[in-house]
Design an enzyme around this catalytic site. Structure first.
Site, PDB file in Angstrom:
ATOM      1  N   GLU A  50      22.541  13.937 -28.943  1.00  0.00           N
ATOM      2  CA  GLU A  50      23.056  13.042 -28.080  1.00  0.00           C
ATOM      3  C   GLU A  50      23.827  11.710 -28.773  1.00  0.00           C
ATOM      4  O   GLU A  50      23.949  10.262 -28.774  1.00  0.00           O
ATOM      5  CB  GLU A  50      21.772  12.273 -27.063  1.00  0.00           C
ATOM      6  CG  GLU A  50      20.901  12.322 -27.952  1.00  0.00           C
ATOM      7  CD  GLU A  50      20.103  11.164 -26.680  1.00  0.00           C
ATOM      8  OE1 GLU A  50      20.817  10.732 -26.164  1.00  0.00           O
ATOM      9  OE2 GLU A  50      18.889  11.635 -26.559  1.00  0.00           O
ATOM     10  N   GLU A 103      25.469  14.847 -24.701  1.00  0.00           N
ATOM     11  CA  GLU A 103      24.345  15.446 -24.909  1.00  0.00           C
ATOM     12  C   GLU A 103      24.035  16.313 -24.117  1.00  0.00           C
ATOM     13  O   GLU A 103      24.347  16.772 -23.150  1.00  0.00           O
ATOM     14  CB  GLU A 103      22.897  13.763 -23.873  1.00  0.00           C
ATOM     15  CG  GLU A 103      21.954  14.601 -24.321  1.00  0.00           C
ATOM     16  CD  GLU A 103      21.471  13.640 -23.921  1.00  0.00           C
ATOM     17  OE1 GLU A 103      21.475  12.542 -22.654  1.00  0.00           O
ATOM     18  OE2 GLU A 103      20.054  13.828 -24.244  1.00  0.00           O
ATOM     19  N   ASP A 134      18.135  16.942 -19.677  1.00  0.00           N
ATOM     20  CA  ASP A 134      18.358  15.562 -19.990  1.00  0.00           C
ATOM     21  C   ASP A 134      19.621  15.297 -20.748  1.00  0.00           C
ATOM     22  O   ASP A 134      20.115  16.747 -21.864  1.00  0.00           O
ATOM     23  CB  ASP A 134      18.012  14.578 -21.643  1.00  0.00           C
ATOM     24  CG  ASP A 134      18.215  13.343 -21.800  1.00  0.00           C
ATOM     25  OD1 ASP A 134      19.364  13.374 -21.127  1.00  0.00           O
ATOM     26  OD2 ASP A 134      17.521  12.972 -22.615  1.00  0.00           O
ATOM     27  N   HIS A 169      21.003   2.102 -21.413  1.00  0.00           N
ATOM     28  CA  HIS A 169      20.338   1.306 -20.060  1.00  0.00           C
ATOM     29  C   HIS A 169      20.452   1.309 -18.746  1.00  0.00           C
ATOM     30  O   HIS A 169      19.895   0.722 -17.758  1.00  0.00           O
ATOM     31  CB  HIS A 169      18.640   1.528 -20.552  1.00  0.00           C
ATOM     32  CG  HIS A 169      18.334   1.881 -21.620  1.00  0.00           C
ATOM     33  ND1 HIS A 169      17.008   1.318 -21.531  1.00  0.00           N
ATOM     34  CD2 HIS A 169      18.210   2.871 -21.834  1.00  0.00           C
ATOM     35  CE1 HIS A 169      16.651   2.431 -22.341  1.00  0.00           C
ATOM     36  NE2 HIS A 169      17.290   3.040 -23.199  1.00  0.00           N
ATOM     37  N   TYR A 189      29.763   3.448 -29.051  1.00  0.00           N
ATOM     38  CA  TYR A 189      29.886   2.097 -27.908  1.00  0.00           C
ATOM     39  C   TYR A 189      30.758   1.246 -28.634  1.00  0.00           C
ATOM     40  O   TYR A 189      29.674   0.096 -28.813  1.00  0.00           O
ATOM     41  CB  TYR A 189      28.378   1.870 -27.154  1.00  0.00           C
ATOM     42  CG  TYR A 189      27.379   2.831 -27.005  1.00  0.00           C
ATOM     43  CD1 TYR A 189      27.373   3.435 -25.911  1.00  0.00           C
ATOM     44  CD2 TYR A 189      26.918   3.568 -28.116  1.00  0.00           C
ATOM     45  CE1 TYR A 189      26.583   5.078 -25.634  1.00  0.00           C
ATOM     46  CE2 TYR A 189      25.968   4.578 -27.560  1.00  0.00           C
ATOM     47  CZ  TYR A 189      25.960   5.428 -27.157  1.00  0.00           C
ATOM     48  OH  TYR A 189      25.760   7.006 -26.859  1.00  0.00           O
ATOM     49  N   ASP A 208       0.779  -1.726  -0.582  1.00  0.00           N
ATOM     50  CA  ASP A 208      -0.184   0.072  -0.239  1.00  0.00           C
ATOM     51  C   ASP A 208       0.876   1.531  -0.498  1.00  0.00           C
ATOM     52  O   ASP A 208       0.522   2.758   0.524  1.00  0.00           O
ATOM     53  CB  ASP A 208      -0.903  -0.172   1.180  1.00  0.00           C
ATOM     54  CG  ASP A 208       0.407   0.043   2.244  1.00  0.00           C
ATOM     55  OD1 ASP A 208       1.672  -0.402   2.483  1.00  0.00           O
ATOM     56  OD2 ASP A 208      -0.823  -0.151   3.496  1.00  0.00           O
ATOM     57  N   HIS A 226      15.798  13.480 -29.339  1.00  0.00           N
ATOM     58  CA  HIS A 226      14.230  13.317 -29.485  1.00  0.00           C
ATOM     59  C   HIS A 226      13.742  15.065 -28.671  1.00  0.00           C
ATOM     60  O   HIS A 226      14.851  15.531 -28.089  1.00  0.00           O
ATOM     61  CB  HIS A 226      14.335  12.196 -28.230  1.00  0.00           C
ATOM     62  CG  HIS A 226      14.561  12.473 -26.933  1.00  0.00           C
ATOM     63  ND1 HIS A 226      14.519  13.500 -25.852  1.00  0.00           N
ATOM     64  CD2 HIS A 226      16.491  11.900 -26.351  1.00  0.00           C
ATOM     65  CE1 HIS A 226      15.047  13.518 -24.824  1.00  0.00           C
ATOM     66  NE2 HIS A 226      16.080  12.270 -25.366  1.00  0.00           N
ATOM     67  N   ASP A 243      24.849  10.244 -17.718  1.00  0.00           N
ATOM     68  CA  ASP A 243      23.266  10.684 -18.198  1.00  0.00           C
ATOM     69  C   ASP A 243      22.565  10.951 -16.950  1.00  0.00           C
ATOM     70  O   ASP A 243      22.020  10.030 -16.466  1.00  0.00           O
ATOM     71  CB  ASP A 243      22.725   9.595 -19.146  1.00  0.00           C
ATOM     72  CG  ASP A 243      22.022  10.534 -19.704  1.00  0.00           C
ATOM     73  OD1 ASP A 243      20.851  11.713 -19.508  1.00  0.00           O
ATOM     74  OD2 ASP A 243      21.576   9.573 -21.123  1.00  0.00           O
ATOM     75  N   HIS A 259      21.109   4.018 -31.312  1.00  0.00           N
ATOM     76  CA  HIS A 259      20.377   5.118 -30.958  1.00  0.00           C
ATOM     77  C   HIS A 259      20.244   5.730 -31.926  1.00  0.00           C
ATOM     78  O   HIS A 259      21.289   6.608 -32.936  1.00  0.00           O
ATOM     79  CB  HIS A 259      20.582   5.529 -29.551  1.00  0.00           C
ATOM     80  CG  HIS A 259      21.850   6.009 -29.197  1.00  0.00           C
ATOM     81  ND1 HIS A 259      21.933   7.877 -29.419  1.00  0.00           N
ATOM     82  CD2 HIS A 259      23.014   5.986 -27.936  1.00  0.00           C
ATOM     83  CE1 HIS A 259      22.900   7.422 -28.604  1.00  0.00           C
ATOM     84  NE2 HIS A 259      23.359   6.459 -28.250  1.00  0.00           N
ATOM     85  N   ARG A 300      28.942   9.127 -24.708  1.00  0.00           N
ATOM     86  CA  ARG A 300      27.983   9.983 -25.063  1.00  0.00           C
ATOM     87  C   ARG A 300      28.184  11.372 -24.534  1.00  0.00           C
ATOM     88  O   ARG A 300      28.500  11.762 -23.666  1.00  0.00           O
ATOM     89  CB  ARG A 300      26.216   9.443 -24.388  1.00  0.00           C
ATOM     90  CG  ARG A 300      25.470  10.219 -25.140  1.00  0.00           C
ATOM     91  CD  ARG A 300      24.148   9.357 -25.533  1.00  0.00           C
ATOM     92  NE  ARG A 300      23.529   8.809 -23.803  1.00  0.00           N
ATOM     93  CZ  ARG A 300      23.603   7.204 -23.479  1.00  0.00           C
ATOM     94  NH1 ARG A 300      24.214   6.576 -23.955  1.00  0.00           N
ATOM     95  NH2 ARG A 300      23.153   7.457 -22.223  1.00  0.00           N
ATOM     96  N   HIS A 332      11.287  12.484 -23.770  1.00  0.00           N
ATOM     97  CA  HIS A 332      11.110  12.128 -24.115  1.00  0.00           C
ATOM     98  C   HIS A 332       9.921  12.799 -24.374  1.00  0.00           C
ATOM     99  O   HIS A 332       8.491  12.104 -24.191  1.00  0.00           O
ATOM    100  CB  HIS A 332      10.946  10.799 -24.325  1.00  0.00           C
ATOM    101  CG  HIS A 332      12.520  10.154 -24.318  1.00  0.00           C
ATOM    102  ND1 HIS A 332      12.374   8.909 -24.151  1.00  0.00           N
ATOM    103  CD2 HIS A 332      13.401  10.330 -23.903  1.00  0.00           C
ATOM    104  CE1 HIS A 332      14.557   8.536 -23.844  1.00  0.00           C
ATOM    105  NE2 HIS A 332      14.482   9.896 -23.849  1.00  0.00           N
TER     106      HIS A 332
END
Ligand code: GLY
Ligand code: MN
Ligand code: MN
Length: 436
Positions: free
Chosen positions: A384, A407, A271, A243, A388, A46, A354, A260, A350, A405, A361
């Site tokens: 971005e 960004e 972002d 991710h 890799y 709960d 965006h 990130d 990728h 990366r 996003h």
């Protein structure tokens, strides 16, 4: 009750009125739009997650409240809310009452949510179009009511002539940011820059990824902001896990960290990704790879101008990334071959950007009539690119397991692109200097 302060508007009323008017002007005559607040989401048993308002509802009402609905007609706006009760206040503190909600949203017609069920038929009966967020979390009641009105035709009722997703108008409005929104984005960008700068300084061999994440939270909360999305703090090869959010490993000398992470306040997001060495310096191989990504990112930012598209910006970055991979001996074929066979996807899998705004996003279509849509002033997007490199035998050893990366958040303007997050250190010398 403790004094929790008055409920002031979270978004200026002129801004809210402008948004609602723009939405109403585009609605069909005789139509109705019904939006609900976000549902309560359970973490376990709960215990609920911290409440996060539905972005569309918040965009049009500025109300952070749970359990409510907005009804909009071309000429009318009504909000339904559950007013606070003394018992609820004991657990959750004061809730805005109907009058206070009206002050916050600028919508004078605020009604008790209990009345929505009985009003629903009146709102939907005979509408030319029902704008309704099908899927997601929308309550079934609206469709049930629409169907009931349709099948009771003999009694003179009729369902909506059509059901239209509000994305077609509302998300297109959200795509173009106002000056007020861009100012708020500048604030979250500044908070993000403060956190990144402190973390680049703080990272050392032996530091836990989680310790860097703790700094993010401290800096964000010290500005009454939150993390905009689960932060990625990925040392070494973990940077190649797109991710990665476990953030539970210890950083090693010679590795880089891909971070990130960005701030969000009032549901307005940044972002940002930066990649920096754990120790005082990048290795030569890391510098070489980083320079490729940085060059791709800079050129892609420069290309983010009126008339460009997400695809054209992606192509600018992709060209530079592929050329860099070939120069470094990582890609063994020509650029044309790699583009044709898409072999670059092993290292860059990728897209380059965006939309960003009330969602990280963000909403707004990327294609119009099947064609990539062209940028216009007021759009805000990320740029971005990344590389890799897997730890495979055919890869020159120095590059194995490196993930980079970079960004930033970019506003499309009448002139050159405006980089909201340019205060976040990005040049090799800038980063190394911070670590001295
Ligand atoms: N942080 C999510 C993204 O970069 O798209
Ligand atoms: Mn992004
Ligand atoms: Mn990101």
């Amino acid at each position: 009750m403790p004094d929790m302060g008055r409920f002031g508007p979270e978004i200026p009323l002129e801004e809210l009125q402008r948004r609602r008017q723009a939405c109403q002007q585009q609605m069909e005559p005789g139509s109705v739009l019904i939006l609900h607040t976000a549902p309560k989401r359970i973490m376990s048993n709960d215990v609920a997650y911290r409440f996060r308002q539905d972005s569309d509802f918040y965009y049009l009402t500025g109300l952070p409240v749970e359990e409510g609905a907005l009804v909009l007609q071309p000429e009318k706006a009504v909000v339904y809310l559950k007013p606070g009760s003394p018992e609820k206040e004991i657990w959750e503190g004061p809730q805005p009452n109907l009058e206070e909600s009206a002050e916050m949203s600028g919508i004078q017609d605020s009604r008790n949510l209990e009345d929505l069920d009985k009003d629903l038929e009146g709102w939907i009966n005979g509408t030319s179009a029902l704008y309704y967020t099908y899927g997601n979390d929308s309550p079934d009641k609206i469709l049930e009511t629409a169907q009931r009105l349709l099948i009771r035709g003999r009694a003179g009722t009729s369902g909506p002539s059509k059901i239209v997703h509000p994305a077609l108008l509302l998300h297109e409005l959200r795509l173009i940011k106002s000056d007020w929104e861009i100012q708020r984005m500048q604030e979250t960008a500044a908070i993000t820059a403060e956190a990144h700068t402190e973390i680049i300084r703080a990272a050392r061999p032996g530091t836990g990824e989680f310790e860097l994440e703790a700094i993010l939270h401290r800096v964000f909360r010290s500005h009454n902001a939150w993390e905009a999305y689960p932060s990625i703090v990925a040392g070494g090869e973990r940077a190649c896990i797109l991710h990665y959010i476990k953030n539970d490993a210890i950083l090693k000398d010679g590795d880089m960290v891909l971070m990130d992470a960005a701030a969000s306040r009032g549901y307005i997001h940044s972002d940002v990704t930066r990649t920096f060495p754990v120790g005082p310096h990048f290795s030569q191989a890391q510098k070489d790879l980083y320079s490729v990504v940085l060059n791709a990112q800079k050129k892609a930012v420069e290309a983010s101008v009126v008339g460009a598209t997400m695809d054209s910006v992606h192509d600018v970055a992709l060209d530079i990334l592929i050329e860099g991979l070939i120069d470094l001996g990582i890609l063994k074929e020509s650029k044309e071959e790699s583009l044709e066979k898409k072999t670059y996807r092993r290292f860059y899998m990728h897209r380059t950007g965006h939309w960003i705004g009330y969602d990280v996003h963000d909403v707004g279509s990327y294609y119009l009539q099947g064609q990539p849509r062209t940028f216009v002033p007021g759009m805000v997007c990320t740029v971005e690119p990344g590389l890799y490199i897997p730890s495979d035998d055919d890869i020159p050893e120095a590059f194995r397991g490196q993930g980079i990366r970079i960004e930033d958040d970019i506003v499309i303007t009448e002139g050159p692109p405006l980089n909201l997050t340019k205060a976040v250190p990005v040049e090799i010398e800038q980063i190394e200097e911070l670590k001295c």
